[in-house]
Motif scaffolding. Sequence first.
Motif, short mmCIF file in Angstrom:
data_model
loop_
_atom_site.label_atom_id
_atom_site.label_comp_id
_atom_site.label_asym_id
_atom_site.label_seq_id
_atom_site.Cartn_x
_atom_site.Cartn_y
_atom_site.Cartn_z
N ARG A 1 -6.88 6.96 43.44
CA ARG A 1 -5.69 6.42 44.09
C ARG A 1 -6.06 6.05 45.51
O ARG A 1 -6.64 6.85 46.24
N ASP A 2 -5.69 4.82 45.92
CA ASP A 2 -6.00 4.41 47.29
C ASP A 2 -4.87 4.83 48.23
O ASP A 2 -3.88 5.43 47.81
N ASP A 3 -5.02 4.52 49.51
CA ASP A 3 -4.04 4.92 50.52
C ASP A 3 -2.65 4.33 50.29
O ASP A 3 -1.65 4.91 50.69
N ALA A 4 -2.59 3.19 49.62
CA ALA A 4 -1.31 2.55 49.32
C ALA A 4 -0.69 3.09 48.03
O ALA A 4 0.41 2.69 47.66
N GLY A 5 -1.40 3.99 47.33
CA GLY A 5 -0.89 4.57 46.10
C GLY A 5 -1.26 3.80 44.85
O GLY A 5 -0.80 4.12 43.76
N LYS A 6 -2.11 2.77 44.98
CA LYS A 6 -2.52 1.96 43.83
C LYS A 6 -3.58 2.72 43.04
O LYS A 6 -4.50 3.32 43.60
N PHE A 7 -3.45 2.68 41.70
CA PHE A 7 -4.37 3.39 40.81
C PHE A 7 -5.50 2.50 40.32
O PHE A 7 -5.31 1.31 40.05
N THR A 8 -6.68 3.09 40.20
CA THR A 8 -7.84 2.46 39.57
C THR A 8 -8.55 3.54 38.76
O THR A 8 -8.30 4.74 38.95
N PHE A 9 -9.43 3.12 37.88
CA PHE A 9 -10.25 4.06 37.12
C PHE A 9 -11.70 3.92 37.52
O PHE A 9 -12.17 2.84 37.87
#
Length: 193
Positions: free
Chosen positions: A180-188
């Motif tokens: 999870r990045d600082d903006a709350g976006k998810f990646t794997f």
Amino acid sequence: MSNPSDAGPPQGASAPSGGSAGALAASVGALLLDAEALYRELLRGVQQLSVPGTRLVGITSGGAWLAERLHGDLKLPGNAGVISSAMHRDDFAKRGLSGAGQQTQLDFDVNASHIILLDDVLYTGRTIRAVINELFDYGRPASVKLAVLVDRGGRELPLQADYAAARVALPDAQSLALARDDAGKFTFKVEEA
């Protein structure tokens, strides 16, 4: 290279299966997953599983991130719960509390509650077993359902998700982790184990 498996429920499952293989894309030597698209599928699945008064409980750490965001997107009252598997793991003697992360935080009465456990990746089932033991230390829920972003197969215990946004196959030598990045976006991230 890993290939996505059938997106439908496992044989004999009656719960909703989740997302489609269209959310997956293969690349040379790696599996690419659109975590944000899978999150939207998970949101729909959690809505289907919910009954009035449902409480969301996320498994540290990826599941806790999912529970927090879902709780906000669904505009539920109170706070999402966080649950840790650290104290009930079957490898506790070897691992101890190292890497335990956030500890269990349930700001509601577990007794007679309808709970949806959330996790990022379902693999062997051992973490789920440990989390259920932890949950029952706090009371006796009316029901417990499991919703995950990705079911990667490889179960060692007879447990399955009530909802999985995607089902994929990965070699045992690879691990799949939600970030999870600082903006709350998810990646794997797919890494060699």
